[in-house]
Design a protein around this motif. Structure first.
Motif, PDB file in Angstrom:
ATOM      1  N   GLY A   1      -2.207  19.655   2.768  1.00 55.53           N
ATOM      2  CA  GLY A   1      -1.533  18.402   2.444  1.00 55.53           C
ATOM      3  C   GLY A   1      -2.237  17.202   3.048  1.00 55.53           C
TER       4      GLY A   1
ATOM      5  N   VAL B   1       0.077  22.436   5.595  1.00 56.99           N
ATOM      6  CA  VAL B   1       0.024  21.071   6.130  1.00 56.99           C
ATOM      7  C   VAL B   1      -1.411  20.559   6.110  1.00 56.99           C
TER       8      VAL B   1
ATOM      9  N   HIS C   1      -7.254  11.920  -1.189  1.00 49.47           N
ATOM     10  CA  HIS C   1      -6.707  11.427  -2.447  1.00 49.47           C
ATOM     11  C   HIS C   1      -6.674   9.901  -2.468  1.00 49.47           C
TER      12      HIS C   1
ATOM     13  N   ARG D   1       0.856  -1.202   0.000  1.00 52.37           N
ATOM     14  CA  ARG D   1       0.000   0.000   0.000  1.00 52.37           C
ATOM     15  C   ARG D   1       0.877   1.232   0.000  1.00 52.37           C
ATOM     16  N   SER D   2       0.454   2.287  -0.730  1.00 57.23           N
ATOM     17  CA  SER D   2       1.205   3.531  -0.651  1.00 57.23           C
ATOM     18  C   SER D   2       0.917   4.173   0.701  1.00 57.23           C
TER      19      SER D   2
ATOM     20  N   VAL E   1      -5.484  16.608   1.267  1.00 57.06           N
ATOM     21  CA  VAL E   1      -5.244  15.923  -0.012  1.00 57.06           C
ATOM     22  C   VAL E   1      -4.876  14.469   0.250  1.00 57.06           C
TER      23      VAL E   1
ATOM     24  N   LEU F   1       7.681  19.605   9.337  1.00 58.10           N
ATOM     25  CA  LEU F   1       7.437  21.049   9.289  1.00 58.10           C
ATOM     26  C   LEU F   1       7.500  21.650  10.673  1.00 58.10           C
TER      27      LEU F   1
ATOM     28  N   ALA G   1       5.321  14.621   7.068  1.00 51.85           N
ATOM     29  CA  ALA G   1       5.651  15.951   6.551  1.00 51.85           C
ATOM     30  C   ALA G   1       5.271  17.024   7.554  1.00 51.85           C
TER      31      ALA G   1
ATOM     32  N   ALA H   1       2.703   9.599   5.130  1.00 56.82           N
ATOM     33  CA  ALA H   1       3.726  10.520   4.614  1.00 56.82           C
ATOM     34  C   ALA H   1       3.369  11.956   4.919  1.00 56.82           C
ATOM     35  N   PHE H   2       2.076  12.269   4.816  1.00 58.26           N
ATOM     36  CA  PHE H   2       1.653  13.645   5.121  1.00 58.26           C
ATOM     37  C   PHE H   2       1.835  13.950   6.596  1.00 58.26           C
TER      38      PHE H   2
END
Lengths: 377, 206
Positions: free
Chosen positions: A360, A357, A367, A3-4, A363, A17, A13, A9-10
């Protein structure tokens, strides 16, 4: 199946940040120049306040200075060996030795100019013995001049006069009578700094002022907080202007101590003196009193010897001290006031970073990555 | 401030960058049902094992994907649907594998496992990106070479060795092991059943 890791990942991130943004906020306080501030605390909350001040996170370089000693011994009258020597010489009929012991005629005005307790009595005795020795030595004119000068300075007739002859008493009485018969003359006094001037160690006025005096030479002693006392001779009628030198720290400390001994700790003059005494460009003076679990603080900030702000706080020592120091330093413009939140760069960086963020993460959550089906044996 | 702007740019571009990185991969693994008898146990009209048709243990496995609207695994319904309206094979998805059954081949199960091992030894997937369609997967084992098959030669009934079908699956959703088997009414399947399987996409309407 693999799975991605989109949302993860967000989240990573966002974490990165946050880590990256943290130094931005830290740098805001570090870039500014740290103002040197000297702190003097008196009162029973002194230790608590000093401890809290040392832990303070204000962007200042703090120096703690002890308050000068407040138990100032009163000035004792200065002994005058010349007087006893002159009297002994007079009794022994050695009038030359008497005059030699008394020194120059300026000794009288010098004694008046010294100020302090006993100065006027000493000057009166010096003047009297000069009159007596001149008279006994047969120098009538010199005796008359000395008597007139004594009368002009309005010196009292000392108890030593009991040793004098009736002629001497008459000479003195005539001189005082002549001087008092002259119309008074005006003497105007000014100074470069506020202070008081003492005339002939007899009367004083706050400069600028004008006094009506017997015509002739007088002794003026100027005193001011933060200034070196200065004594000068002046002719009435006439005018005189004082421009005293600034007091060195030791003298300022004594002047502050004299005020403190009278209970004057917080006046503008007292704080200004203290700043000079502890050589502080930025001085914070705090009077701290314990109140059960809290402290009551009253403080003043002097910048370049001028009181720039005052404040008071009540509460736990740490919070009250921090708040008091901040208010004094900000109001005194030693520290820049904290800009409103919206004017801080970090605020906008934070807002935009948070928006980015959030976008992100949104999304990432919404997504759906493209999916493919692999068929295999 | 430069650092702050760089950080902002990073934050803004990161979602876009990650957009391109994400991809879900579903895997459908084809698996001959491992039992005895099995799809490799079929016999001809004379009762001869179809596997005897193969020489030197060589064969070809032709994998087809038959389009079907069915969602349920029911043999008679599947056959009925494939007769009318039909379940056409998707020609572009046909794959052919030359296999050699190696090892001791004492039973049909040994053959099944050897063929499966040969298929898996290549490591190549049958389809890298399967269509999002409902299909029946068919594996036909024949003595015809892949070269002949890929040139368009029709599968010959007399060259069939075995055939297995999957249940209808939606490749757009299915994930996991997909069993291939030949439904049979007898203990050992017959050439008729193998033929129905092998020509399921070309069954004439009744």
């Amino acid at each position: 199946m693999s799975r991605s890791a989109g949302p993860a990942a967000f989240a990573l991130a966002a974490f990165a940040l946050a880590l990256g943004a943290a130094p931005l906020y830290a740098q805001e306080g570090e870039g500014a120049e740290r103002a040197p501030v000297t702190l003097v605390v008196v009162g029973d909350a002194e230790e608590a306040v000093l401890g809290a001040a040392r832990e303070s996170e204000l962007p200042i370089t703090l120096r703690v200075a002890p308050a000068p000693a407040r138990d100032v011994a009163p000035r004792a009258p200065r002994p005058r060996p010349a007087l006893s020597a002159a009297r002994d010489a007079y009794v022994n009929a050695d009038f030359e030795a008497c005059l030699a012991a008394l020194g120059s005629p300026d000794a009288v005005t010098d004694a008046l100019g010294e100020g302090g307790p006993g100065a006027r009595d000493a000057a009166a005795r010096l003047a009297f013995w000069r009159v007596a020795c001149h008279g006994a030595a047969g120098d009538g004119p010199a005796a008359e001049r000395a008597a007139e000068r004594m009368a002009t300075l309005r010196l009292p007739i000392p108890a030593d006069a009991a040793l004098a002859t009736p002629d001497l008493e008459r000479l003195l009485a005539d001189a005082y009578e002549r001087v008092s018969a002259r119309p008074p003359a005006a003497l105007r006094v000014e100074a470069s700094t506020p202070g008081r001037v003492q005339v002939d160690a007899l009367e004083s006025c706050a400069v600028p002022c004008e006094r009506a005096l017997p015509p002739g030479e007088h002794v003026l002693r100027f005193e001011a907080d933060g200034a070196v006392p200065e004594a000068r001779l002046a002719q009435a009628p006439g005018a005189l202007r004082f421009e005293p030198a600034p007091a060195p720290p030791g003298l300022a400390a004594r002047q502050w101590a004299a005020r403190a001994a009278r209970g004057d700790l917080e006046s503008t003059a007292s704080v200004a003196l203290l700043a000079r005494a502890v050589r502080a460009r930025n001085l914070v003076f705090v009077l701290g009193e314990r109140e059960r679990e809290a402290v009551h603080l009253r403080g003043a900030l002097a910048v370049d010897g001028e009181v720039a702000s005052r404040a008071a706080r009540r509460g736990p020592a740490e919070e009250a001290t921090e708040a008091l120091l901040r208010e004094l330093l900000v109001r005194g413009e030693v520290l820049a006031p904290e800009p409103p939140l919206w004017r801080r760069p970090g605020f906008w960086v934070g807002i935009l970073a948070a928006a980015a963020v959030a976008a992100g993460v949104t999304v990432g959550v919404l997504h759906e990555p493209p999916t493919r089906t692999e068929v295999t044996f | 401030m430069t650092r702050a702007l760089a950080l902002l740019a990073f934050a803004a571009l990161l979602p876009l960058a990650l957009q391109g990185c994400g991809e879900d991969v579903r895997t459908v693994q084809l698996d001959f049902v491992d039992r005895d008898p099995n799809a490799f146990s079929c016999v001809d009209a004379a009762g001869e094992r179809l596997l005897n048709r193969a020489r030197d243990a060589r064969a070809s496995v032709v994998v087809d994907f038959l389009r079907t609207p069915l969602r349920f695994c029911q043999v008679t319904e599947t056959i009925r649907q494939c007769r009318d309206p039909g379940c056409p094979a998707l020609p572009e998805l046909r794959r052919c594998y030359d296999v050699v059954a190696e090892g001791p081949l004492e039973s049909d199960l040994d053959v099944l496992r050897a063929v499966e091992a040969s298929l898996r030894s290549s490591g190549e997937p049958v389809l890298l990106d399967a269509p999002d369609e409902s299909v029946i997967v068919r594996a036909t084992v024949t003595t015809q070479t892949c070269a002949a098959v890929e040139e368009g030669a029709p599968l010959g009934a007399d060259q069939l060795l075995a055939c297995a079908l999957s249940c209808p699956v939606d490749l757009g959703q299915y994930e996991g092991v997909l069993d291939l088997d030949l439904p049979t009414t007898l203990e050992s399947c017959t050439i008729q059943e193998v033929a129905v399987c092998a020509f399921l996409d070309r069954l004439p309407p009744e």
